[in-house]
Scaffold this motif. Structure first.
Motif, PDB file in Angstrom:
ATOM      1  N   ASN A   1      -1.774  -5.403  12.359  1.00  0.00           N
ATOM      2  CA  ASN A   1      -1.920  -6.479  13.428  1.00  0.00           C
ATOM      3  C   ASN A   1      -1.905  -7.946  13.105  1.00  0.00           C
ATOM      4  O   ASN A   1      -2.037  -8.790  13.890  1.00  0.00           O
ATOM      5  CB  ASN A   1      -3.171  -6.284  14.205  1.00  0.00           C
ATOM      6  CG  ASN A   1      -3.289  -4.849  15.386  1.00  0.00           C
ATOM      7  OD1 ASN A   1      -2.155  -4.477  15.735  1.00  0.00           O
ATOM      8  ND2 ASN A   1      -4.304  -4.244  15.396  1.00  0.00           N
TER       9      ASN A   1
ATOM     10  N   LYS B   1      -6.001  -5.699   2.164  1.00  0.00           N
ATOM     11  CA  LYS B   1      -6.958  -4.661   2.643  1.00  0.00           C
ATOM     12  C   LYS B   1      -7.619  -3.795   1.867  1.00  0.00           C
ATOM     13  O   LYS B   1      -8.437  -3.051   2.345  1.00  0.00           O
ATOM     14  CB  LYS B   1      -6.255  -4.273   3.786  1.00  0.00           C
ATOM     15  CG  LYS B   1      -5.733  -4.895   4.961  1.00  0.00           C
ATOM     16  CD  LYS B   1      -6.974  -6.010   5.704  1.00  0.00           C
ATOM     17  CE  LYS B   1      -6.388  -6.760   6.738  1.00  0.00           C
ATOM     18  NZ  LYS B   1      -7.411  -7.531   7.472  1.00  0.00           N
TER      19      LYS B   1
ATOM     20  N   ARG C   1      -8.695  -0.822   8.383  1.00  0.00           N
ATOM     21  CA  ARG C   1      -8.015  -1.772   7.678  1.00  0.00           C
ATOM     22  C   ARG C   1      -6.388  -1.681   7.928  1.00  0.00           C
ATOM     23  O   ARG C   1      -5.848  -2.868   7.908  1.00  0.00           O
ATOM     24  CB  ARG C   1      -8.411  -1.440   6.264  1.00  0.00           C
ATOM     25  CG  ARG C   1      -9.914  -1.516   5.877  1.00  0.00           C
ATOM     26  CD  ARG C   1     -10.104  -1.660   4.382  1.00  0.00           C
ATOM     27  NE  ARG C   1     -11.425  -1.536   3.952  1.00  0.00           N
ATOM     28  CZ  ARG C   1     -11.818  -1.578   2.649  1.00  0.00           C
ATOM     29  NH1 ARG C   1     -11.059  -1.336   1.746  1.00  0.00           N
ATOM     30  NH2 ARG C   1     -13.288  -1.549   2.758  1.00  0.00           N
TER      31      ARG C   1
ATOM     32  N   GLU D   1      -4.642  -0.674  10.314  1.00  0.00           N
ATOM     33  CA  GLU D   1      -4.487  -1.372  11.768  1.00  0.00           C
ATOM     34  C   GLU D   1      -4.683  -2.627  11.789  1.00  0.00           C
ATOM     35  O   GLU D   1      -3.675  -3.547  12.445  1.00  0.00           O
ATOM     36  CB  GLU D   1      -5.597  -0.478  12.739  1.00  0.00           C
ATOM     37  CG  GLU D   1      -5.063  -0.735  14.259  1.00  0.00           C
ATOM     38  CD  GLU D   1      -5.999  -0.201  15.161  1.00  0.00           C
ATOM     39  OE1 GLU D   1      -5.285   0.149  16.396  1.00  0.00           O
ATOM     40  OE2 GLU D   1      -7.219   0.186  14.886  1.00  0.00           O
ATOM     41  N   SER D   2      -5.764  -3.168  11.174  1.00  0.00           N
ATOM     42  CA  SER D   2      -5.913  -4.403  10.977  1.00  0.00           C
ATOM     43  C   SER D   2      -4.572  -5.339  10.345  1.00  0.00           C
ATOM     44  O   SER D   2      -4.268  -6.417  10.769  1.00  0.00           O
ATOM     45  CB  SER D   2      -7.259  -4.933  10.290  1.00  0.00           C
ATOM     46  OG  SER D   2      -7.500  -6.156  10.052  1.00  0.00           O
TER      47      SER D   2
END
Length: 381
Positions: A381, A340, A375, A377-378
């Motif tokens: 997940n 990321k 980023r 958080e992505s």
């Protein structure tokens, strides 16, 4: 014969912060939340003062202890801002950053074989600095349950009472923890009872958001046993100027200056001219920068809460210290960087007391912080 590092040097690993910084430098589209450096430039008036001093040809050494005018301005500033009263002639030493001041104190005020209690997790130079000086380290692991505050309980349980000195940093790097006046008074009582010297790193003193900063040197019976360190890197955003100072009773400053005058001679002259101007005319900029850090702090803590990352309400410096959702924080940080392009630092870079956490610096612009949080958080997940 070949060159080999001395044992005391070979035993110290490279800085964990710099490792992630160097990894990030080799990549594109990186948002770095790793290095503890303000994203602001030094105040313009301070930069102009530095330029003007060069144009005037003021490029000679200064007095070993620093320019008298600068020491006077430091004394005025600390009295007004932090209620610290020090004589600029005998009780203030200008150094090449606060880090040099700490190194001088370790070598000048402790003997090889003495021991120093170090509040952990801590700034990366404390333990190596003690090792280079031949000083034994007593780890004092602060706890997330206590919001990483230094308490009498952790001091007693760690064996700090048997040490010769205590070093800590509040507001804290890496955790962002702060200490109230009442909490600091309890630490002061412990130090008096056990006759400990105190090395108080207060480089983030002007970056306290929930309550006023209290210096341990202002508490009863503590001034005579304390060396206070501060400087211009953090609150004044003058990291590259490499300018700090130490404040202590005359006998401590004299001993520290004995080493300083041989190893460094004097702090950088141009930086001293900039610092005089900063103290005279740039305090409004410091207030504005602190306000912006506070806005970023609140945003980052809110976003971590939304992500389900446990993070105590850090209230100082410009760091958050969330719990890492993976067992291996180093592996998490490397994967986040590779996948990321967000750089954070595993808590173990700051000693074993940082295990299971990540240091996230919010000393970067809000737009970049928003993108970095998205980023992260992505990635989660």
């Amino acid at each position: 014969m070949t060159f080999e590092p001395a044992d005391r040097v070979d035993s110290v690993p490279p800085s964990g912060i710099r490792r992630f910084f160097e990894l990030a430098e080799e990549m594109d589209d990186i948002i770095s939340l790793g290095v503890g450096e303000p994203d602001f430039s030094a105040p313009w008036a301070a930069r102009e003062a530095a330029i003007a001093s060069l144009e005037r040809g003021q490029t000679s050494y200064t007095a070993n202890r620093g320019k008298r005018e600068l020491r006077e301005r430091i004394a005025d500033y600390e009295a007004a801002a932090h209620n610290l009263q020090y004589d600029p002639a005998e009780e203030i030493l200008v150094t090449a950053g606060a880090s040099e001041g700490l190194d001088l104190a370790f070598r000048a005020l402790l003997n090889p074989g003495d021991s120093i209690a170090i509040a952990q997790p801590c700034y990366v130079s404390y333990v190596p600095g003690a090792t280079f000086a031949g000083i034994d380290v007593v780890d004092v692991p602060t706890r997330a349950a206590d919001e990483f505050k230094l308490t009498r309980e952790v001091l007693e349980s760690s064996g700090a009472a048997e040490a010769d000195a205590l070093v800590y940093c509040y507001p804290n790097n890496p955790t962002g923890a702060t200490m109230t006046a009442e909490e600091m008074a309890d630490v002061a009582a412990f130090c008096r009872e056990n006759d400990l010297l105190v090395f108080a790193d207060e480089i983030y003193a002007d970056l306290t958001y929930e309550h006023d900063h209290t210096s341990i040197a202002t508490l009863p019976g503590m001034r005579e046993r304390t060396v206070v360190f501060n400087g211009f890197s953090k609150a004044f955003a003058m990291t590259g100027f490499r300018l700090g100072y130490a404040m202590a009773p005359p006998e401590a400053i004299e001993a520290m200056n004995r080493i300083h005058q041989y190893s460094m001679l004097s702090a950088p002259t141009t930086a001293q001219h900039a610092a005089i101007e900063a103290l005279n005319n740039c305090r409004d900029e410091v207030t504005e920068m602190a306000a912006q850090y506070d806005r970023r702090r609140k945003y980052v803590l809110t976003r971590f809460e939304e992500m389900g990352l446990d993070c105590f309400p850090a209230s100082g410096a410009f760091y958050a210290f969330p719990e890492c959702p993976w067992d291996d924080a180093g592996e998490f940080a490397e994967s986040l960087l590779q996948e990321k392009r967000v750089a954070v630092v595993p808590g173990t870079a700051f000693g074993e007391g940082g295990s299971g956490h990540l240091r996230v610096s919010y000393a970067t612009g809000l737009d970049d912080l928003k993108e970095a949080m998205a980023r992260i958080e992505s990635f989660l997940n």
